[in-house]
Each structure stands twice: as C-alpha cells, then as structure tokens.
Design an enzyme around this catalytic site. Structure first.
Site, PDB file in Angstrom:
ATOM      1  N   ASP A   1       0.824  -1.206   0.000  1.00  0.00           N
ATOM      2  CA  ASP A   1       0.000   0.000   0.000  1.00  0.00           C
ATOM      3  C   ASP A   1       0.866   1.267   0.000  1.00  0.00           C
ATOM      4  O   ASP A   1       1.910   1.321   0.640  1.00  0.00           O
ATOM      5  CB  ASP A   1      -0.903  -0.029   1.233  1.00  0.00           C
TER       6      ASP A   1
ATOM      7  N   GLU B   1       1.702  -0.425  -4.922  1.00  0.00           N
ATOM      8  CA  GLU B   1       0.629   0.485  -5.326  1.00  0.00           C
ATOM      9  C   GLU B   1       1.273   1.795  -5.790  1.00  0.00           C
ATOM     10  O   GLU B   1       1.584   2.672  -4.996  1.00  0.00           O
ATOM     11  CB  GLU B   1      -0.333   0.756  -4.175  1.00  0.00           C
TER      12      GLU B   1
ATOM     13  N   ASP C   1     -10.424   1.441  -4.316  1.00  0.00           N
ATOM     14  CA  ASP C   1     -10.154   2.872  -4.266  1.00  0.00           C
ATOM     15  C   ASP C   1     -10.844   3.686  -5.357  1.00  0.00           C
ATOM     16  O   ASP C   1     -10.703   4.916  -5.365  1.00  0.00           O
ATOM     17  CB  ASP C   1      -8.636   3.122  -4.386  1.00  0.00           C
TER      18      ASP C   1
END
Length: 590
Positions: free
Chosen positions: A345, A374, A441
């Site tokens: 992340d 990410e 997201d």
C-alpha cells in the site's frame, strides 16, 4: 520522399540502462530507439564487446525493426543474443541518402576510434554502454504470477457463508483493549467456503485487502501486524484458507500497509504516553510534543499522517528499526502461513531503502514470492529489481475509460495509448503488471460505463486478453456498481453472480488456452478505425484476433480464411459483421 530531407534529430531518443536498453538474460539484451514517425528509412545498431582486446573495437551490425508506433513516434527495437555480457553500442540512422551515427547522445559522421588524421585510437568509452549484465540484477517477475488471473476480495464485503453475506456490523476488543470494527461482517471462512465459485470462473490467485487487526472496517489502520483481525476470524481460519487455496493450485497475496499504522499501534501509543522520552519517537514523521490524538476529524494533527487522516500516523520508513521490524512482518507471513506475495500500500511514499530491506528479507524467505507496489503513475524507477516485481496498473484503467466512454470512441488513439503503456517497461515486466478496471479505491467500472453491460464486457475483454496480469474486483461478476466508497465496497450481491460470471469464465478459458508469458502482442493497424480497436496475440497454439467495436455503428468485418470463431457478441448469424458496442474473437491455428 525528398532524398535530401534531413533526419529530425530532435525526435531521436535513447536512454541507456532503462526501458530503452535492458537485459533479458545474462547474454541477451533488448535495445530500443525512438524516432519521429515515418522519418527514418533504416536504423542499424552496432554492438561489440566493450572490453575486447582489439583496437579499434570490432562491431557487428543488426537492422532494427519498428516494434511500436504512436501519434508522434516510431520505436525501433533489436533483440540481441551476444557471446559477451559487457556491451558497447552505437546506432546508424538513415533517411534516404541522409545518414548519421548516434552515440553518447550526439549525432556525427565520425566514430570515436579515429582522430581527424585517421589515426587509430581506443575511443570505446564514448559509445553507449551496458557495463556488465549481472545475472542477479536482471529484473523479472515470478513466472507463476505472469500466468495468474487475480480475484481481488475486500474481506468485510464478501461473504460469511456459502454464497451468502449476512450483513452484521461487529465490534471486537483486542487483548490490549483496543476496539476493532466490521461494517458488513465478511469473514475468512466465508472466502474459504466460496473458493469453488472463484475457481470455477477460472481465477487462480486471490488478492485480499488487509486482514490484520485494525480499528476501522477497511483495515488500513493496522494495530497489530502479527494477528488476524478478530472481526474476520482467527489465525487458524487464515491457515485453512491458505491451505485450501493451495490445494486447489491457487496462490494467495495479502495487503501490506507499511506507510502508516493505527494511532493505537504499540509504538505510537508509547509516543503519546512518553513523549520525547519514547524510544519510538524516531519511528514517526514530524511529531509535535506533546503528541495529542485530536478528537475533531477536521483538525490537522501534530504529526504527519496518511492523507491528513488523524487515525493513521505516517511511519518514518527511513528509520532502520522500522525497516527491520516490517521486514520481519514480511517474512513472518511467508514462513508461517506460506502466503505467495504482498501487495504494498502507498508504496511510492515509502523509503527506497525500506523496500530494498523488505525485498531482500522476503525473497530470502521465498524467492518466488511476488511484490506488487501500489504506484498509480509511471513506476519505472520502482521496477529495476531492487523494490517491486509488479505494480497496480491504473494506467490500463485510464486508457480503457478514455476509449470506451467517449461519445465517439477513437480506436486509433486507444491503440497509441496502449503502445505507450506497453513501452514504459521491459517486456517481461510488462507481462507481470497487475492490470485492473476496479479496486477498493475507485468507482466501479460498470458505473463509469453508465451501467451499460456491453461496454463493460469490452473492458473485460481488454483486461483478460491484453498483456499483463488481469485482476477483477469481487462482485464484478454480479454487475456491481458504485461511485461513492460505501457503494463500490457494497456487500457482495450473492444470487446475482450469473450476471457476468459465464462471460468471465469463457474469457479466462480463452486466455488459459492461447495466452502465456511468451505470447506476442501486436495491434492490427489495418482494422483499427473509428471506434474499432483490434489486436492479435500469437503463441504456440495459434493466433487470436480480437476486434472490439466501441462505436454505435454495426461494421462489416469479414473473417479471414483459416480463422474460426471463438467468441462474439452475436450478430444474428452474420459472421462478417460486428454489432455496435460488440466484439469478435477468432483463432487461426498454427
């Protein structure tokens, strides 16, 4: 063409040790050069052993081919297998009778191994260089991941029974008294009980959003990195899930949140309690003492956070203790539970030395574990073999949206954009990028398609059959929509899974039968026009031709001799037409 016309030198580009020059094995290398579109008539690369004992260096020439094109440029490429692994090289560019050498970022008609008087010298340092192909530093992606088809699950939203999610908000207390919450009540056992559904669609890899003990339902505010969140189940439940997935030949990837933690994480608790005397004060960014946890969500706290979210203080990932702590977290779940990799992340906000430490630890525990960062933008600097194997390819989603959601879709522009995306990284890295249309997201792709199933199907065809590793978000097979966070993370609508699941299953079957990590890709330029985008995938079992018509007009497009229909949107038996917002996939056997 005017034979005296000059080469457009401003358009020429080559970058050593980049996506323009990368090793594919210890004795093979791919070299690329960019030129103005339709400008050059020939491009030759000359290569030599940069430490050979001859003066001048003895070069051999290879004609380069145009491997890609976009609206402005042609991209030349040569795949070279060499008897040496220390390489120097230069280019000869031709445009009719005009020509020039190109090396050391300059244009000249003189090579650097002769003086103006013609005297031989040793000028090899002026050529382009690949100093040494180190076998351990050739970036690659684990082979199993290049063959993966990923199903991404948001655990709270998925299931707590067989084909079932009984919505049940929860709150549990950890041993230290910290409360953790669930919004919908999904569990790890719920995932295990539905592995047959996931596998039946053709998926062979699970990616789970965070599962560690954390305060909020999304679990991106981790309190304890060594334990499963009790709202999801127990460590034993997770062990059963991993073993059940592996028994089916599936892999499992978990989410690592190391940029920030919960404000109830033990180290931050210590900072709040002990202030400047805390041994953990250097674990966090920009602390203002005394460290206070503000009650007001709109108040910017006296410490750096993730996106100003007061409950998620940012970790100082340049700190060596922090690096070693999370390297241990990374290896713990690999060694004890045998997970197959990590999705990482907010990866581009974290220290590079952190990732070098983390990678070394994880790869020592399991060399085949995959690391997926990410990174929403161009991730070239993160994919050089010292950080990640792959990244989440949001650029793929953007191109699909730009193409499919226009009132007048433009297949040519889409083809150019896909070419630029494909050339961002070395070929083997491109084949391991995690392509996606949906994630936790972003608004659901079907909503961005205004709920139009035919457009969503075109995006799904691109996702599953283009180069890269496809990832579908839970509920895509059910036609889930949602623009706001609460909606695109909505409960899995069990009972509606047949909406698109048969279509997805058929596409994955085609991928598994005809596409692997060695399968070639090329746009079919002669068919790309108006709203039509077309491409071919050529591999050991034949050539797939995929034609997508995102426009509003039915088009005539005859099937070539020797091709057979694999999948189409249906045209009332007229095999030579592709309906509006339709598609055709055909196969030519070897």
């Amino acid at each position: 063409m005017n034979q005296t016309e000059k080469i457009d030198k401003a358009a020429i580009l080559h970058i050593p040790l980049s996506q323009y020059a990368f090793a594919t094995s210890e004795y093979s290398i791919t070299i690329r050069l960019r030129a103005k579109k339709s400008d050059l008539t020939r491009c030759v690369i000359y290569t030599a052993d940069r430490v050979c004992r001859e003066t001048p260096v003895c070069f051999s020439g290879t004609d380069m081919r145009v491997c890609a094109t976009d609206e402005c440029f042609d991209y030349y490429e040569a795949d070279l297998t060499l008897p040496y692994n220390r390489v120097c090289y230069y280019f000869k560019l031709e445009k009719g009778e005009e020509w020039t050498y190109y090396y050391a970022d300059r244009f000249t008609k003189k090579l650097p191994d002769r003086t103006a008087d013609g005297v031989l010298i040793d000028g090899r340092s002026e050529y382009y260089q690949y100093p040494f192909i180190l076998r351990d530093e050739i970036p690659d992606v684990p082979e199993w991941f290049k063959r993966a088809v990923v199903y991404n699950i948001f655990p709270d939203s998925y299931a707590n029974g067989n084909r079932m999610l009984q919505v049940h908000p929860k709150e549990r207390l950890l041993e230290n008294g910290v409360a953790v919450k669930a919004r919908l009540g999904g569990t790890l056992d719920g995932i295990t009980e539905n592995l047959d559904h996931i596998q039946k669609m053709g998926f062979n890899c699970l990616y789970l959003n965070p599962i560690f003990a954390a305060g909020e339902y999304h679990k991106y505010d981790v309190v304890d990195y060594y334990h499963i969140d009790p709202c999801f189940g127990t460590e034993e439940d997770f062990q059963r899930l991993v073993e059940a997935a592996h028994k089916r030949g599936m892999h499992i990837i978990i989410d690592g949140v190391f940029n920030h933690c919960s404000w109830r994480f033990f180290a931050f608790e210590d900072v709040v309690k002990n202030g400047e005397k805390s041994r953990y004060k250097s674990w966090f960014y920009d602390l203002a003492f005394p460290v206070m946890r503000p009650d007001d969500p709109d108040k910017i706290p006296g410490y750096t956070c993730f996106a100003y979210e007061r409950k998620m203080p940012k970790l100082n990932t340049s700190n060596r203790e922090v690096q070693l702590y999370f390297a241990d977290v990374g290896t713990y779940w690999i060694k004890k539970y045998h997970v197959d990799g990590w999705r990482l992340d907010v990866a581009n906000e974290i220290s590079r030395e952190f990732w070098r430490t983390f990678r070394k630890a994880v790869k020592t525990a399991d060399a085949e574990a995959v690391l997926i960062g990410e990174v929403w933008e161009n991730a070239q600097s993160w994919l050089r073999g010292d950080a990640f194997d792959s990244t989440m390819n949001y650029e793929f989603r953007r191109i699909c949206m730009d193409y499919l959601m226009e009132e007048k879709p433009d297949g040519i522009t889409a083809a150019y954009e896909f070419e630029k995306m494909r050339l961002r990284y070395p070929d083997n890295i491109v084949k391991g990028q995690l392509n996606l249309l949906d994630s936790h997201d972003v608004p659901r792709f079907l909503s961005m398609c205004h709920g139009e199933g035919p457009l969503w199907k075109l995006g799904c065809i691109l996702l599953i059959l283009m180069p890269g590793v496809p990832s579908l978000f839970y509920g895509d097979e059910c036609g889930v929509e949602g623009v706001l966070e609460e909606d695109y993370r909505q409960p899995m609508p069990w009972g509606k899974e047949r909406t698109f699941s048969d279509f997805i299953c058929q596409l994955i079957m085609i991928r598994n039968n005809y596409i692997d990590e060695k399968t070639d890709y090329r746009p079919i330029w002669e068919l790309i026009r108006g709203g039509v985008f077309a491409f071919a995938r050529t591999g050991p079992n034949g050539t797939l031709r995929v034609i997508i018509n995102a426009g509003m007009e039915t088009l005539r497009c005859p099937i070539s001799e020797g091709e057979k229909m694999v999948m189409s949107s249906g045209t009332d038996g007229e095999e030579d037409t592709i309906e509006r917002k339709g598609y055709r996939i055909t196969l030519r056997n070897k």
